[in-house]
Structure formats: C-alpha cells, structure tokens
Design a protein around this motif. Structure first.
Motif, short mmCIF file in Angstrom:
data_model
loop_
_atom_site.label_atom_id
_atom_site.label_comp_id
_atom_site.label_asym_id
_atom_site.label_seq_id
_atom_site.Cartn_x
_atom_site.Cartn_y
_atom_site.Cartn_z
N LEU A 16 61.77 27.16 14.04
CA LEU A 16 63.09 26.70 13.16
C LEU A 16 63.86 28.02 12.42
CD1 LEU A 16 61.76 23.75 11.15
CD2 LEU A 16 62.94 23.86 13.16
N ILE A 17 65.04 28.39 12.91
CA ILE A 17 65.46 29.38 11.91
C ILE A 17 66.29 29.71 10.85
CG2 ILE A 17 67.37 31.77 13.25
CD1 ILE A 17 65.56 30.68 15.88
N ALA A 18 66.55 30.44 9.64
CA ALA A 18 67.06 30.60 8.85
C ALA A 18 68.42 31.86 9.13
CB ALA A 18 66.52 31.40 7.55
N VAL A 19 69.23 31.70 8.90
CA VAL A 19 70.74 33.00 9.45
C VAL A 19 70.48 33.37 8.42
CG1 VAL A 19 72.74 33.36 10.77
CG2 VAL A 19 71.03 32.10 11.92
N LEU A 20 70.78 34.86 8.15
CA LEU A 20 70.67 35.68 6.24
C LEU A 20 71.48 36.89 7.30
CD1 LEU A 20 67.31 35.17 5.26
CD2 LEU A 20 69.00 33.48 4.78
N GLY A 83 70.40 46.90 3.34
CA GLY A 83 69.50 47.76 4.44
C GLY A 83 68.56 47.23 5.76
N ALA A 84 68.43 45.37 5.61
CA ALA A 84 67.68 44.63 6.50
C ALA A 84 68.36 45.14 7.64
CB ALA A 84 67.79 43.22 5.95
N ALA A 85 66.77 44.79 8.42
CA ALA A 85 66.75 44.95 10.05
C ALA A 85 67.90 44.01 10.24
CB ALA A 85 65.35 45.33 9.98
N LEU A 86 68.48 44.48 11.24
CA LEU A 86 69.47 43.17 12.19
C LEU A 86 67.85 42.71 13.26
CD1 LEU A 86 73.12 44.93 12.84
CD2 LEU A 86 71.79 43.14 10.96
N GLY A 87 68.45 40.89 13.22
CA GLY A 87 67.37 40.25 14.01
C GLY A 87 66.78 39.67 13.99
N GLU A 88 65.65 39.10 14.42
CA GLU A 88 64.37 37.92 14.66
C GLU A 88 63.61 39.19 13.84
OE1 GLU A 88 65.41 34.74 18.23
OE2 GLU A 88 63.97 34.97 17.68
N HIS A 89 62.66 37.74 12.89
CA HIS A 89 61.59 38.65 12.25
C HIS A 89 60.82 37.30 11.68
CE1 HIS A 89 63.75 42.68 12.07
NE2 HIS A 89 64.78 41.75 10.85
N ARG A 90 60.24 37.14 11.16
CA ARG A 90 58.87 36.26 11.01
C ARG A 90 59.39 36.16 9.27
NH1 ARG A 90 54.12 33.31 12.27
NH2 ARG A 90 54.54 34.51 14.43
N MET A 91 59.58 35.11 9.03
CA MET A 91 59.73 34.88 7.00
C MET A 91 58.10 33.83 6.85
SD MET A 91 62.95 33.24 5.25
CE MET A 91 63.40 32.03 6.07
N ASP A 116 55.49 29.60 8.33
CA ASP A 116 56.27 30.68 8.79
C ASP A 116 57.48 29.90 8.97
OD1 ASP A 116 54.44 32.25 7.96
OD2 ASP A 116 53.82 32.79 10.45
N TYR A 117 58.58 31.27 9.27
CA TYR A 117 59.73 30.38 10.18
C TYR A 117 60.11 31.28 10.62
CZ TYR A 117 59.83 25.86 6.89
OH TYR A 117 59.26 25.56 6.19
N THR A 118 61.45 31.64 11.02
CA THR A 118 62.19 32.89 11.58
C THR A 118 63.29 33.15 10.95
OG1 THR A 118 61.35 32.06 13.99
CG2 THR A 118 63.32 33.86 13.84
N ALA A 119 64.46 34.57 10.53
CA ALA A 119 64.44 34.65 9.63
C ALA A 119 65.35 35.44 10.67
CB ALA A 119 64.35 35.37 8.32
N ASN A 120 66.68 35.19 11.07
CA ASN A 120 67.72 36.42 11.53
C ASN A 120 68.88 36.61 11.04
OD1 ASN A 120 68.92 36.83 13.66
ND2 ASN A 120 70.47 35.11 14.89
N ILE A 121 68.78 37.92 10.72
CA ILE A 121 69.12 38.72 9.91
C ILE A 121 71.06 39.57 11.11
CG2 ILE A 121 69.46 40.29 8.15
CD1 ILE A 121 67.31 38.67 7.45
N GLY A 122 71.28 38.87 10.03
CA GLY A 122 73.20 40.08 10.96
C GLY A 122 74.03 38.70 11.64
#
Length: 181
Positions: A16-20, A83-91, A116-122
């Motif tokens: 499950l992915i949160a886009v932030l 300044g959060a790094a772009l891309g997918e990260h574990r949340m 645990d989830y996935t955060a997609n930054i950007g």
C-alpha cells in the motif's frame, strides 16, 4: 491509504503506497477502538532500514486523550521535510497504549501495533528511479511536438550500464525503455 487492520502486533502493508510531496503536510486519519494512545510515524528517507529521530514525521501524537473503549477517529498532521529524498521509502507507523513511543522502532510494545507501508515521495512512478545528470554519459536530447503531446527523448548510459531512453509526455507518463542498438 485506507487500511483497516486488527491487533496483529506487526503488519506488513508495504504493497500500500502513500504519495507525498516534499515540504508538505498531509492529513493522517486514524480510527481505533481504544483511546489514550500514542502514535509515531517514520519514513526511512535514506533506505537503510534504520528509522532515526530525523526521519520521524509524526512524533508521539497523543490520540484520543482521556477516552477508553469505543470507536474514536482523529486526524492529525504528517509532516514531510522539504529536503526529503524522492522515490519509494518504507514508512513505519507505531501505536502504544502504554505511554510514549521510544526512538527504538523495534522495541516491543505491550499494548500496541507496528505497521509498515510504502511512502512514494514526489511524483515519480512506483517503479521509477531518480537518476542525476552526473550519472548519465553521452547524453543526447530531442524534442518533438505532435498531436498535442510533447515528447522529450534523452539517450545515454546509466552508470555504464545498458543504454536507456527516457520519454516524458505531458500526461505525466514516465517510461524507461531500452535504446535500440
């Protein structure tokens, strides 16, 4: 993400992915059958699987203070640093019914939950990667406008690996395709 879970102690919902967006504040809504809980959330921005204090995006939020049993819903802020790094990260989200949540994200919580989830930054796609111009060798670019679609093609090599071609369309579609040899 809309995910109803039970009391399983740990849940792996990385599918499950949160886009932030970097530098944004997102509303986080939690519903529970119990009050008097603390909630913390981390995003592993450097992908080292070590959740640190500077990666905490919700810090011991006190949820449903003074309430005991009964369905409670609250919305609070999840703050993504500029300044959060772009891309997918574990949340990782943790709740505790026994007091503040420590900085140790693996510490056992007697009455709590870890998910645990996935955060997609950007605005990168799920399987896209960030490639800086310093990583691409022998770059050529071309721009073409046909039928109201802007097509930008970039050809080069990524870290001396296989040749790549990037096409960016105005519909925000991002494709990585091998360049014909």
């Amino acid at each position: 993400i809309n995910n109803a879970t039970g009391c399983e102690g740990y849940g792996d919902f990385t599918n499950l992915i949160a886009v932030l967006e970097p530098g944004s504040t997102a509303p986080l809504t939690v519903t529970s059958d119990y009050g008097n809980q603390r909630i913390s959330v981390w995003i592993d921005f450097n992908d080292d699987l070590d959740f640190t204090a500077d990666e905490r995006v919700v810090d011991n939020y006190e949820f449903a203070s003074g309430q005991t049993a009964g369905s409670v819903t609250e919305t609070f802020d999840l703050v993504v640093p500029a300044g959060a790094a772009l891309g997918e990260h574990r949340m990782r989200a943790r709740s505790s019914g026994t007091g503040p949540i420590s900085d140790d994200v693996c510490e056992e919580i007697l009455f709590g939950e870890t998910e645990d989830y996935t955060a997609n930054i950007g605005n990168l796609g799920v399987n896209d990667n960030v490639i800086s111009s310093s990583e691409i060798n022998g770059v050529t670019a071309a721009c073409q406008m046909t039928q109201s679609v802007l097509r930008l093609s970039v050809r080069g090599e990524h870290d001396g690996d296989k040749p790549i071609q990037l096409e960016l369309l105005t519909r925000k579609l991002l494709l990585w395709l091998p360049v014909p040899e």
